[in-house]
Design a protein around this motif. Structure first.
Motif, mmCIF file in Angstrom:
data_model
loop_
_atom_site.group_PDB
_atom_site.id
_atom_site.type_symbol
_atom_site.label_atom_id
_atom_site.label_comp_id
_atom_site.label_asym_id
_atom_site.label_seq_id
_atom_site.Cartn_x
_atom_site.Cartn_y
_atom_site.Cartn_z
ATOM 1 N N LEU A 59 0.651 -0.992 0.328
ATOM 2 C CA LEU A 59 0.080 -0.355 -0.041
ATOM 3 C C LEU A 59 0.904 1.118 0.492
ATOM 4 O O LEU A 59 1.768 1.495 0.932
ATOM 5 N N SER A 60 0.656 2.015 -0.625
ATOM 6 C CA SER A 60 1.165 3.720 -0.338
ATOM 7 C C SER A 60 0.919 3.569 0.830
ATOM 8 O O SER A 60 -0.250 3.991 1.444
ATOM 9 N N PRO A 61 1.746 5.073 1.076
ATOM 10 C CA PRO A 61 1.673 5.794 2.387
ATOM 11 C C PRO A 61 0.402 6.130 2.844
ATOM 12 O O PRO A 61 -0.881 6.314 3.506
ATOM 13 N N THR A 62 -0.829 6.894 1.385
ATOM 14 C CA THR A 62 -2.199 7.651 1.678
ATOM 15 C C THR A 62 -2.830 6.385 1.341
ATOM 16 O O THR A 62 -4.060 6.255 2.812
ATOM 17 N N MET A 63 -2.692 5.613 1.127
ATOM 18 C CA MET A 63 -3.860 3.942 1.330
ATOM 19 C C MET A 63 -3.487 4.067 2.414
ATOM 20 O O MET A 63 -5.004 3.241 3.033
ATOM 21 N N GLU A 64 -2.497 3.513 2.634
ATOM 22 C CA GLU A 64 -2.230 2.680 3.915
ATOM 23 C C GLU A 64 -3.102 3.641 5.182
ATOM 24 O O GLU A 64 -3.430 2.825 6.067
ATOM 25 N N ALA A 65 -2.730 4.658 4.660
ATOM 26 C CA ALA A 65 -4.126 5.791 6.711
ATOM 27 C C ALA A 65 -4.877 4.960 6.327
ATOM 28 O O ALA A 65 -5.757 5.455 7.387
ATOM 29 N N VAL A 66 -5.663 5.483 5.153
ATOM 30 C CA VAL A 66 -7.370 5.371 4.629
ATOM 31 C C VAL A 66 -7.743 3.753 5.237
ATOM 32 O O VAL A 66 -8.368 3.816 6.598
ATOM 33 N N PHE A 67 -6.636 3.114 5.029
ATOM 34 C CA PHE A 67 -7.659 1.350 5.740
ATOM 35 C C PHE A 67 -6.940 1.927 7.496
ATOM 36 O O PHE A 67 -7.134 0.716 8.124
ATOM 37 N N THR A 68 -5.890 2.437 7.530
ATOM 38 C CA THR A 68 -5.716 2.071 9.225
ATOM 39 C C THR A 68 -7.196 3.035 10.237
ATOM 40 O O THR A 68 -6.558 2.679 10.553
ATOM 41 N N ARG A 69 -7.554 4.556 8.999
ATOM 42 C CA ARG A 69 -8.401 4.979 9.721
ATOM 43 C C ARG A 69 -9.350 3.859 9.310
ATOM 44 O O ARG A 69 -10.487 3.668 10.887
ATOM 45 N N ILE A 70 -10.285 3.283 8.223
ATOM 46 C CA ILE A 70 -11.355 2.410 8.401
ATOM 47 C C ILE A 70 -10.477 1.860 9.586
ATOM 48 O O ILE A 70 -11.487 1.117 10.076
ATOM 49 N N ARG A 71 -9.806 0.525 9.624
ATOM 50 C CA ARG A 71 -8.952 -0.327 10.883
ATOM 51 C C ARG A 71 -9.919 0.228 12.202
ATOM 52 O O ARG A 71 -10.200 -0.525 13.211
ATOM 53 N N GLU A 72 -9.665 1.245 12.402
ATOM 54 C CA GLU A 72 -9.829 1.946 13.505
ATOM 55 C C GLU A 72 -10.390 2.428 13.998
ATOM 56 O O GLU A 72 -11.432 2.383 15.586
ATOM 57 N N GLU A 73 -11.425 3.317 13.055
ATOM 58 C CA GLU A 73 -12.960 3.302 13.604
ATOM 59 C C GLU A 73 -13.738 1.628 13.294
ATOM 60 O O GLU A 73 -14.603 2.233 14.266
ATOM 61 N N GLY A 74 -13.245 0.832 13.212
ATOM 62 C CA GLY A 74 -13.907 -0.169 13.477
ATOM 63 C C GLY A 74 -13.959 -1.029 15.095
ATOM 64 O O GLY A 74 -14.485 -1.483 15.702
ATOM 65 N N GLU A 75 -12.843 -0.849 15.247
ATOM 66 C CA GLU A 75 -12.397 -1.098 16.435
ATOM 67 C C GLU A 75 -12.594 0.288 17.866
ATOM 68 O O GLU A 75 -13.342 -0.669 18.154
ATOM 69 N N ARG A 76 -13.223 1.247 16.990
ATOM 70 C CA ARG A 76 -13.716 2.531 18.439
ATOM 71 C C ARG A 76 -14.977 1.926 18.434
ATOM 72 O O ARG A 76 -15.458 1.975 19.268
ATOM 73 N N LYS A 77 -15.779 1.368 17.649
ATOM 74 C CA LYS A 77 -17.074 1.275 17.553
ATOM 75 C C LYS A 77 -16.995 -0.208 17.771
ATOM 76 O O LYS A 77 -18.230 -0.341 18.700
ATOM 77 N N GLY A 78 -16.640 -1.217 18.177
ATOM 78 C CA GLY A 78 -16.761 -2.098 18.266
ATOM 79 C C GLY A 78 -15.992 -2.016 19.872
ATOM 80 O O GLY A 78 -17.048 -2.868 21.106
ATOM 81 N N ILE A 79 -15.322 -1.315 20.670
ATOM 82 C CA ILE A 79 -15.152 -0.988 22.092
ATOM 83 C C ILE A 79 -16.640 -0.029 22.158
ATOM 84 O O ILE A 79 -16.557 -0.704 23.741
ATOM 85 N N GLU A 80 -16.961 0.862 21.375
ATOM 86 C CA GLU A 80 -18.356 1.461 21.589
ATOM 87 C C GLU A 80 -18.824 0.365 22.072
ATOM 88 O O GLU A 80 -20.546 0.166 23.144
ATOM 89 N N GLN A 81 -19.353 -0.026 21.055
ATOM 90 C CA GLN A 81 -20.620 -1.476 21.697
ATOM 91 C C GLN A 81 -20.169 -2.521 23.021
ATOM 92 O O GLN A 81 -21.233 -3.408 23.260
ATOM 93 N N GLY A 82 -19.102 -2.402 23.106
ATOM 94 C CA GLY A 82 -18.796 -3.745 24.166
ATOM 95 C C GLY A 82 -19.209 -3.043 24.991
ATOM 96 O O GLY A 82 -19.397 -3.571 26.393
#
Length: 123
Positions: A59-82
């Motif tokens: 992944l290019s740095p920009t795409m890596e940052a986008v995928f990281t952001r998606i993953r972090e948002e998913g983790e945040r939502k999972g924590i909130e649901q927990g």
């Protein structure tokens, strides 16, 4: 883009080179980077199932940052649901013990309407 990635016309290396070139050209100020992410995340989430999969190191740095952001948002939502599920379990136990709604509201910071819904749900 999906069609280019699937085609045999370009090698994996050529496609990566284009991604890195675009990334190099796409140095955005911080406020525009946020707008870019806000626009790209929904597109990528929609397309990800149909995209040719690359390894993370591809992944290019920009795409890596986008995928990281998606993953972090998913983790945040999972924590909130927990947390919500945990509070729900505590409320149900408090209701089983016969504690008053005022005390449950004070301890959990839930409104009385939510507590009543949980009470009805548990019956």
């Amino acid at each position: 883009m999906r069609e280019i990635l699937k085609s045999d016309r370009y090698s994996h290396t050529e496609i990566l080179a284009v991604f890195y070139f675009i990334d190099y050209l796409l140095r955005l100020p911080k406020e525009l980077t946020e707008k870019f992410y806000d626009k790209m995340v929904p597109i990528i989430e929609k397309e990800v199932k149909q995209m040719v999969q690359f390894n993370n190191e591809d992944l290019s740095p920009t795409m890596e940052a986008v995928f990281t952001r998606i993953r972090e948002e998913g983790e945040r939502k999972g924590i909130e649901q927990g947390i919500e599920k945990g509070i729900e379990k505590v409320v149900l136990e408090m209701l089983k013990e016969g504690l008053p709604d005022d005390l449950i509201t004070k301890v959990t910071h839930l409104d009385k309407e939510t507590i009543e819904k949980l009470r009805k749900k548990n019956r």
